[in-house]
Design a protein around this motif. Structure first.
Motif, short mmCIF file in Angstrom:
data_model
loop_
_atom_site.label_atom_id
_atom_site.label_comp_id
_atom_site.label_asym_id
_atom_site.label_seq_id
_atom_site.Cartn_x
_atom_site.Cartn_y
_atom_site.Cartn_z
N MET A 40 -4.33 -1.66 -5.47
CA MET A 40 -4.00 -1.72 -4.06
C MET A 40 -5.29 -1.95 -3.28
SD MET A 40 -2.39 1.21 -1.62
CE MET A 40 -0.75 0.55 -1.61
N SER A 41 -5.22 -2.83 -2.32
CA SER A 41 -6.40 -3.07 -1.49
C SER A 41 -6.31 -2.24 -0.22
CB SER A 41 -6.51 -4.55 -1.15
OG SER A 41 -5.42 -4.94 -0.35
N ILE A 42 -7.45 -1.82 0.25
CA ILE A 42 -7.54 -1.04 1.48
C ILE A 42 -8.39 -1.84 2.45
CG2 ILE A 42 -8.39 1.09 2.52
CD1 ILE A 42 -7.88 2.50 -0.08
N SER A 43 -7.91 -1.95 3.68
CA SER A 43 -8.66 -2.69 4.69
C SER A 43 -8.70 -1.88 5.98
CB SER A 43 -8.03 -4.07 4.93
OG SER A 43 -6.68 -3.93 5.32
N PRO A 44 -9.61 -2.23 6.88
CA PRO A 44 -9.73 -1.48 8.13
C PRO A 44 -8.43 -1.47 8.93
CG PRO A 44 -11.58 -2.97 7.87
CD PRO A 44 -10.59 -3.30 6.79
N LEU A 45 -8.22 -0.39 9.66
CA LEU A 45 -7.04 -0.28 10.53
C LEU A 45 -7.43 -0.83 11.90
CD1 LEU A 45 -5.88 3.34 9.61
CD2 LEU A 45 -5.37 1.18 8.45
N LYS A 46 -6.80 -1.94 12.27
CA LYS A 46 -7.15 -2.59 13.54
C LYS A 46 -6.07 -2.46 14.59
CE LYS A 46 -10.19 -5.84 11.25
NZ LYS A 46 -10.49 -7.23 10.95
N THR A 47 -4.84 -2.23 14.17
CA THR A 47 -3.72 -2.15 15.11
C THR A 47 -2.91 -0.89 14.86
OG1 THR A 47 -2.16 -3.29 13.66
CG2 THR A 47 -3.54 -4.68 15.09
N GLU A 48 -2.03 -0.60 15.81
CA GLU A 48 -1.14 0.56 15.63
C GLU A 48 -0.21 0.32 14.44
OE1 GLU A 48 0.33 4.24 15.99
OE2 GLU A 48 -1.43 3.46 17.02
N ALA A 49 0.16 -0.92 14.20
CA ALA A 49 1.00 -1.23 13.03
C ALA A 49 0.24 -0.91 11.74
CB ALA A 49 1.43 -2.69 13.05
N ASP A 50 -1.04 -1.23 11.69
CA ASP A 50 -1.86 -0.88 10.52
C ASP A 50 -1.91 0.64 10.34
OD1 ASP A 50 -2.49 -3.58 10.22
OD2 ASP A 50 -4.47 -3.39 11.18
N HIS A 51 -2.05 1.33 11.45
CA HIS A 51 -2.12 2.79 11.44
C HIS A 51 -0.82 3.38 10.88
CE1 HIS A 51 -1.85 6.71 13.83
NE2 HIS A 51 -2.85 6.91 13.00
N GLN A 52 0.30 2.89 11.35
CA GLN A 52 1.60 3.39 10.86
C GLN A 52 1.80 3.05 9.38
OE1 GLN A 52 3.64 5.43 12.50
NE2 GLN A 52 2.12 5.40 14.12
N ALA A 53 1.40 1.86 8.98
CA ALA A 53 1.53 1.47 7.57
C ALA A 53 0.67 2.36 6.68
CB ALA A 53 1.14 0.00 7.41
N ALA A 54 -0.51 2.72 7.16
CA ALA A 54 -1.39 3.60 6.38
C ALA A 54 -0.76 4.97 6.21
CB ALA A 54 -2.76 3.72 7.06
N HIS A 55 -0.11 5.47 7.26
CA HIS A 55 0.58 6.76 7.14
C HIS A 55 1.70 6.69 6.09
CE1 HIS A 55 -0.97 9.73 9.97
NE2 HIS A 55 -1.29 8.72 10.76
N LYS A 56 2.40 5.58 6.04
CA LYS A 56 3.47 5.44 5.04
C LYS A 56 2.88 5.40 3.63
CE LYS A 56 6.80 3.22 8.04
NZ LYS A 56 7.55 2.03 8.37
N LYS A 57 1.75 4.71 3.46
CA LYS A 57 1.10 4.66 2.15
C LYS A 57 0.59 6.04 1.75
CE LYS A 57 -0.39 -0.14 2.50
NZ LYS A 57 -1.56 -1.02 2.67
N ILE A 58 0.05 6.77 2.72
CA ILE A 58 -0.43 8.13 2.44
C ILE A 58 0.72 8.99 1.94
CG2 ILE A 58 -1.20 10.26 3.59
CD1 ILE A 58 -3.11 8.48 5.25
N GLU A 59 1.87 8.84 2.54
CA GLU A 59 3.03 9.62 2.11
C GLU A 59 3.40 9.34 0.66
OE1 GLU A 59 5.74 12.57 2.50
OE2 GLU A 59 4.21 12.01 3.96
N THR A 60 3.24 8.10 0.24
CA THR A 60 3.58 7.78 -1.16
C THR A 60 2.58 8.33 -2.15
OG1 THR A 60 2.44 5.64 -1.15
CG2 THR A 60 4.75 5.64 -0.47
#
Length: 82
Positions: free
Chosen positions: A1-21
Motif C-alpha cells: 500500500m502506498s502512503i501519500s500526503p493528505l492534501k484535501t478533506e477527502a484524503d483525510h477521510q480516506a486515511a481515517h477509513k484506512k486506519i480503521e482497517t
C-alpha cells in the motif's frame, strides 16, 4: 500500500477509513507500519487544519465554579499573577 500526503478533506477521510482497517495490526509488520504512517499523516493534517489552543487553567477553574454555582469567588482561591 502506498502512503501519500493528505492534501484535501477527502484524503483525510480516506486515511481515517484506512486506519480503521489496520487498527488491530501488530507492531513492526507491514500493516502496523502503514498504520503508524497513516496516523502521523492524519495528526499533521489535523494540526494544520483544525488547530486549537488549550484554555488557561485559572480561567477553566473560574468557569467551572461559576457553572456549578459555587459561592466562593474564584479570585480568592486562585492567586493570579499581577
Amino acid at each position: 500500500m502506498s502512503i501519500s500526503p493528505l492534501k484535501t478533506e477527502a484524503d483525510h477521510q480516506a486515511a481515517h477509513k484506512k486506519i480503521e482497517t489496520f487498527r488491530h495490526a501488530a507492531a513492526d509488520t507491514p500493516e502496523g507500519n502503514c498504520l503508524d504512517g497513516l496516523m502521523m499523516l492524519v495528526k499533521a493534517y489535523e494540526a494544520a487544519h483544525y488547530p486549537f489552543d488549550l484554555p488557561d487553567p485559572a480561567e477553566t477553574i473560574k468557569f467551572t465554579m461559576e457553572q456549578k454555582g459555587l459561592g466562593i469567588p474564584a479570585e480568592r482561591l486562585i492567586q493570579l499573577p499581577e
